[in-house]
Write an enzyme that holds these catalytic residues in place. Sequence first.
Site, PDB file in Angstrom:
ATOM      1  N   ASP A  37     -76.764  64.934 -44.098  1.00 65.50           N
ATOM      2  CA  ASP A  37     -75.626  65.451 -43.332  1.00 65.50           C
ATOM      3  C   ASP A  37     -76.119  66.157 -42.065  1.00 65.50           C
ATOM      4  O   ASP A  37     -76.528  67.312 -42.095  1.00 65.50           O
ATOM      5  CB  ASP A  37     -74.799  66.418 -44.179  1.00 65.50           C
ATOM      6  CG  ASP A  37     -73.537  66.809 -43.438  1.00 65.50           C
ATOM      7  OD1 ASP A  37     -72.597  65.994 -43.423  1.00 65.50           O
ATOM      8  OD2 ASP A  37     -73.502  67.897 -42.843  1.00 65.50           O
ATOM      9  N   TYR A  42     -76.635  70.994 -34.807  1.00 67.81           N
ATOM     10  CA  TYR A  42     -77.744  71.577 -35.568  1.00 67.81           C
ATOM     11  C   TYR A  42     -79.047  71.578 -34.753  1.00 67.81           C
ATOM     12  O   TYR A  42     -80.021  72.228 -35.141  1.00 67.81           O
ATOM     13  CB  TYR A  42     -77.949  70.843 -36.909  1.00 67.81           C
ATOM     14  CG  TYR A  42     -76.734  70.818 -37.800  1.00 67.81           C
ATOM     15  CD1 TYR A  42     -75.661  71.699 -37.602  1.00 67.81           C
ATOM     16  CD2 TYR A  42     -76.626  69.912 -38.853  1.00 67.81           C
ATOM     17  CE1 TYR A  42     -74.535  71.662 -38.414  1.00 67.81           C
ATOM     18  CE2 TYR A  42     -75.498  69.880 -39.670  1.00 67.81           C
ATOM     19  CZ  TYR A  42     -74.458  70.748 -39.435  1.00 67.81           C
ATOM     20  OH  TYR A  42     -73.340  70.709 -40.246  1.00 67.81           O
ATOM     21  N   LYS A  71     -71.935  64.543 -36.503  1.00 66.41           N
ATOM     22  CA  LYS A  71     -70.656  65.135 -36.108  1.00 66.41           C
ATOM     23  C   LYS A  71     -70.537  65.284 -34.590  1.00 66.41           C
ATOM     24  O   LYS A  71     -71.514  65.643 -33.923  1.00 66.41           O
ATOM     25  CB  LYS A  71     -70.493  66.514 -36.767  1.00 66.41           C
ATOM     26  CG  LYS A  71     -70.776  66.466 -38.247  1.00 66.41           C
ATOM     27  CD  LYS A  71     -70.461  67.742 -38.989  1.00 66.41           C
ATOM     28  CE  LYS A  71     -70.999  67.657 -40.397  1.00 66.41           C
ATOM     29  NZ  LYS A  71     -72.433  67.970 -40.516  1.00 66.41           N
ATOM     30  N   HIS A 104     -66.358  67.718 -35.630  1.00 68.64           N
ATOM     31  CA  HIS A 104     -66.996  68.888 -36.252  1.00 68.64           C
ATOM     32  C   HIS A 104     -66.014  70.046 -36.470  1.00 68.64           C
ATOM     33  O   HIS A 104     -66.005  70.692 -37.506  1.00 68.64           O
ATOM     34  CB  HIS A 104     -68.192  69.334 -35.397  1.00 68.64           C
ATOM     35  CG  HIS A 104     -69.219  70.113 -36.156  1.00 68.64           C
ATOM     36  ND1 HIS A 104     -70.557  70.048 -35.892  1.00 68.64           N
ATOM     37  CD2 HIS A 104     -69.103  70.998 -37.177  1.00 68.64           C
ATOM     38  CE1 HIS A 104     -71.219  70.847 -36.726  1.00 68.64           C
ATOM     39  NE2 HIS A 104     -70.355  71.435 -37.504  1.00 68.64           N
ATOM     40  N   ASN A 163     -63.367  70.814 -41.239  1.00 68.64           N
ATOM     41  CA  ASN A 163     -62.711  72.085 -40.929  1.00 68.64           C
ATOM     42  C   ASN A 163     -61.244  71.918 -40.536  1.00 68.64           C
ATOM     43  O   ASN A 163     -60.721  72.697 -39.739  1.00 68.64           O
ATOM     44  CB  ASN A 163     -63.493  72.822 -39.823  1.00 68.64           C
ATOM     45  CG  ASN A 163     -64.930  73.085 -40.228  1.00 68.64           C
ATOM     46  OD1 ASN A 163     -65.182  73.709 -41.254  1.00 68.64           O
ATOM     47  ND2 ASN A 163     -65.878  72.586 -39.462  1.00 68.64           N
ATOM     48  N   GLY A 214     -72.108  78.953 -51.680  1.00 65.20           N
ATOM     49  CA  GLY A 214     -71.413  80.182 -51.275  1.00 65.20           C
ATOM     50  C   GLY A 214     -72.132  80.917 -50.176  1.00 65.20           C
ATOM     51  O   GLY A 214     -72.469  80.339 -49.131  1.00 65.20           O
ATOM     52  N   LEU A 216     -75.088  82.081 -49.611  1.00 66.77           N
ATOM     53  CA  LEU A 216     -76.535  82.120 -49.341  1.00 66.77           C
ATOM     54  C   LEU A 216     -76.924  81.798 -47.902  1.00 66.77           C
ATOM     55  O   LEU A 216     -77.786  82.452 -47.327  1.00 66.77           O
ATOM     56  CB  LEU A 216     -77.276  81.190 -50.308  1.00 66.77           C
ATOM     57  CG  LEU A 216     -77.221  81.624 -51.779  1.00 66.77           C
ATOM     58  CD1 LEU A 216     -77.973  80.636 -52.655  1.00 66.77           C
ATOM     59  CD2 LEU A 216     -77.798  83.020 -51.949  1.00 66.77           C
ATOM     60  N   SER A 217     -76.274  80.784 -47.340  1.00 66.31           N
ATOM     61  CA  SER A 217     -76.621  80.386 -45.968  1.00 66.31           C
ATOM     62  C   SER A 217     -76.301  81.465 -44.949  1.00 66.31           C
ATOM     63  O   SER A 217     -76.812  81.453 -43.837  1.00 66.31           O
ATOM     64  CB  SER A 217     -75.827  79.142 -45.574  1.00 66.31           C
ATOM     65  OG  SER A 217     -76.605  78.008 -45.761  1.00 66.31           O
ATOM     66  N   LEU A 219     -76.513  84.829 -45.339  1.00 66.30           N
ATOM     67  CA  LEU A 219     -77.254  86.086 -45.417  1.00 66.30           C
ATOM     68  C   LEU A 219     -78.125  86.251 -44.184  1.00 66.30           C
ATOM     69  O   LEU A 219     -78.114  87.286 -43.523  1.00 66.30           O
ATOM     70  CB  LEU A 219     -78.126  86.114 -46.683  1.00 66.30           C
ATOM     71  CG  LEU A 219     -77.366  86.156 -48.014  1.00 66.30           C
ATOM     72  CD1 LEU A 219     -78.329  86.029 -49.185  1.00 66.30           C
ATOM     73  CD2 LEU A 219     -76.563  87.442 -48.126  1.00 66.30           C
ATOM     74  N   LYS A 265     -78.185  72.810 -48.576  1.00 63.95           N
ATOM     75  CA  LYS A 265     -79.370  72.786 -47.709  1.00 63.95           C
ATOM     76  C   LYS A 265     -80.495  73.522 -48.421  1.00 63.95           C
ATOM     77  O   LYS A 265     -80.274  74.548 -49.062  1.00 63.95           O
ATOM     78  CB  LYS A 265     -79.015  73.471 -46.387  1.00 63.95           C
ATOM     79  CG  LYS A 265     -80.204  73.805 -45.501  1.00 63.95           C
ATOM     80  CD  LYS A 265     -80.532  75.290 -45.523  1.00 63.95           C
ATOM     81  CE  LYS A 265     -81.872  75.570 -44.884  1.00 63.95           C
ATOM     82  NZ  LYS A 265     -82.315  76.950 -45.109  1.00 63.95           N
ATOM     83  N   ARG A 271     -86.605  73.648 -54.710  1.00 61.86           N
ATOM     84  CA  ARG A 271     -85.140  73.789 -54.734  1.00 61.86           C
ATOM     85  C   ARG A 271     -84.444  72.472 -54.360  1.00 61.86           C
ATOM     86  O   ARG A 271     -83.376  72.163 -54.873  1.00 61.86           O
ATOM     87  CB  ARG A 271     -84.699  74.936 -53.835  1.00 61.86           C
ATOM     88  CG  ARG A 271     -85.067  76.299 -54.430  1.00 61.86           C
ATOM     89  CD  ARG A 271     -84.409  77.448 -53.714  1.00 61.86           C
ATOM     90  NE  ARG A 271     -85.010  77.766 -52.426  1.00 61.86           N
ATOM     91  CZ  ARG A 271     -86.115  78.499 -52.264  1.00 61.86           C
ATOM     92  NH1 ARG A 271     -86.736  79.009 -53.310  1.00 61.86           N
ATOM     93  NH2 ARG A 271     -86.596  78.739 -51.055  1.00 61.86           N
ATOM     94  N   LEU A 272     -85.069  71.692 -53.494  1.00 66.35           N
ATOM     95  CA  LEU A 272     -84.496  70.374 -53.170  1.00 66.35           C
ATOM     96  C   LEU A 272     -84.399  69.532 -54.430  1.00 66.35           C
ATOM     97  O   LEU A 272     -83.386  68.881 -54.699  1.00 66.35           O
ATOM     98  CB  LEU A 272     -85.382  69.630 -52.157  1.00 66.35           C
ATOM     99  CG  LEU A 272     -85.274  70.040 -50.691  1.00 66.35           C
ATOM    100  CD1 LEU A 272     -86.354  69.350 -49.869  1.00 66.35           C
ATOM    101  CD2 LEU A 272     -83.899  69.673 -50.134  1.00 66.35           C
TER     102      LEU A 272
HETATM  103  P1  A2P Z   1     -83.783  77.728 -48.967  1.00 63.37           P
HETATM  104  O1  A2P Z   1     -83.653  76.807 -47.800  1.00 63.37           O
HETATM  105  O2  A2P Z   1     -84.879  78.713 -48.801  1.00 63.37           O
HETATM  106  O3  A2P Z   1     -83.865  76.971 -50.266  1.00 63.37           O
HETATM  107  P2  A2P Z   1     -75.739  76.192 -48.835  1.00 63.37           P
HETATM  108  O4  A2P Z   1     -76.183  74.814 -48.496  1.00 63.37           O
HETATM  109  O5  A2P Z   1     -74.803  76.258 -49.988  1.00 63.37           O
HETATM  110  O6  A2P Z   1     -75.179  76.901 -47.636  1.00 63.37           O
HETATM  111  O7  A2P Z   1     -77.012  77.006 -49.311  1.00 63.37           O
HETATM  112  C1  A2P Z   1     -78.167  77.079 -48.526  1.00 63.37           C
HETATM  113  C2  A2P Z   1     -78.865  78.366 -48.823  1.00 63.37           C
HETATM  114  O8  A2P Z   1     -79.119  78.454 -50.221  1.00 63.37           O
HETATM  115  C3  A2P Z   1     -80.198  78.487 -48.151  1.00 63.37           C
HETATM  116  O9  A2P Z   1     -80.393  79.834 -47.859  1.00 63.37           O
HETATM  117  C4  A2P Z   1     -81.180  78.003 -49.218  1.00 63.37           C
HETATM  118  O10 A2P Z   1     -82.438  78.611 -49.045  1.00 63.37           O
HETATM  119  C5  A2P Z   1     -80.526  78.487 -50.473  1.00 63.37           C
HETATM  120  N1  A2P Z   1     -80.740  77.591 -51.613  1.00 63.37           N
HETATM  121  C6  A2P Z   1     -80.669  76.250 -51.604  1.00 63.37           C
HETATM  122  N2  A2P Z   1     -80.868  75.748 -52.832  1.00 63.37           N
HETATM  123  C7  A2P Z   1     -81.057  76.810 -53.652  1.00 63.37           C
HETATM  124  C8  A2P Z   1     -81.309  76.945 -55.049  1.00 63.37           C
HETATM  125  N3  A2P Z   1     -81.407  75.894 -55.829  1.00 63.37           N
HETATM  126  N4  A2P Z   1     -81.460  78.215 -55.532  1.00 63.37           N
HETATM  127  C9  A2P Z   1     -81.360  79.295 -54.741  1.00 63.37           C
HETATM  128  N5  A2P Z   1     -81.134  79.220 -53.420  1.00 63.37           N
HETATM  129  C10 A2P Z   1     -80.973  77.999 -52.873  1.00 63.37           C
END
Ligand code: A2P
Length: 319
Positions: A37, A42, A71, A104, A163, A214, A216-217, A219, A265, A271-272
Site C-alpha cells: 500500500d 509517503y 494514491k 487519497h 477517507n 490503532g 501506534l503509528s 505516537l 506498517k 513484526r512483519l
Molecule cells: P514498527 O515499524 O517499529 O514495527 P499501524 O500500521 O496500525 O499504524 O501500526 C504501525 C505501528 O505499529 C508502527 O509504529 C509499528 O512499529 C508498530 N507495529 C507494527 N506491527 C507491530 C506488532 N506486531 N507489534 C507491535 N507494534 C507493531
Amino acid sequence: MNNKDIYKVGLGLWKLPKDECAEIVYNAIKIGYRHLDSACDYGNEVEVGQGIARAITEGVCTREDLRITSKLWNTYHAPEHVPLALGKTLADLGLTYLDSYLIHFPIAQPYVSFETRYPPEWIFDPESETPEMLTAAVPLHQTWQAMESLVDKGLVKNIGVCNYNSGLLNDLMSYAKIKPAQLQIESHPYLTQERLIKLAGHYDIDVTTFSPLGALSYLELDMANKTDSVLTQPVVLAAAERLNKTPAQIVLRWGVQRGCTIIPKSSNLTRLQENISIFDFELSAAEMADISSLNINKRFNDPGDFCEAAFNKFYPIYD
Ligand code: A2P
C-alpha cells in the site's frame, strides 16, 4: 495461508524511512507479503519500486502475483493533473500499471509542479513568509471521471477512494460509471466504523483499514499517547493468552475476521512476520464482540485536527 488470504494483509508503506524502504519491501515480499500500500505522499515510491524490482528480478514473485496500490495526492485533483500524477507514480515505482489507484483525501489543493516540489505535501509554498495550506475548487466528480479514464487506458485495474464518509460514498455511487473497488479508511477497535463498513458492503466495495493497530503509528507524530494503545486492553490480552498469540496478532485478526483488508506498517522483520501470521487461528464470536465493544469513535488521523494544529487551517471532512 490460502491464496486469497495473502492479499488480506498488505504492507502499509506510510513512514517507512527511505534508507530502509527498499530492503523492507524486498524482505516483506520474501516472507510472503503480496499486497503493498503505497502513495505519492509517503515520499518513498522510488525506494518501494527498488524493493519490488529486486524481488521480481530474483524470482521471488512475478509482477502479476503482487497487488500494488498507490494514491492520488490532493494537489493533482484537477482532471488534467490526474494522469500526470499517475505517470509519476508509475515511473517512480518502475511499473507499467497499478492494481489500485485511490483518491487519497476528499480534499483538493492547488497544483504544485513536480519540479517545484515532490511530494508536495500540505503547504502550498513552504518557503513563503506566511506558509499556508490552501484548498482548490475541484469537485470530486471531475477527479473521479479522470480516474475512470485511467482504467479505460489500462493503466490501473481498479480505482477507489480513501477517507470518504457515507455521504460522499453515496454521492460517488450516483455518478460513477466505473464503481469504486475499494474504500480505505482508518479503523481499529477504538474506531470500528460499523455503519460505513456496512454501507460499503451494500455497494460491494472492499474495505481496507489503515492504522489497524490503532494509536501506534501516531505516537512518533505526537498525535497519540501511550495510554491510547489498544494492545494492553484486558480483552485483547485474554484472547492473546488463550490463543498463544501476541496482542498485535489478536487486533489484526479481529480486523480481517470482520471482513476487512488490513495494511499494518512495520519496519521490523519479526513484526512483519508476526503481522501476516494470523490465518491459523480464529477469535470466538464473544471475543470479536468484546473487541468491537472497545469502540470509542477515536480517530487518530483527522485532517480537521492535524491541519488546524500544524497549518492553522480548519478543514474538517468528518463531523
Ligand atoms: P514498527 O515499524 O517499529 O514495527 P499501524 O500500521 O496500525 O499504524 O501500526 C504501525 C505501528 O505499529 C508502527 O509504529 C509499528 O512499529 C508498530 N507495529 C507494527 N506491527 C507491530 C506488532 N506486531 N507489534 C507491535 N507494534 C507493531
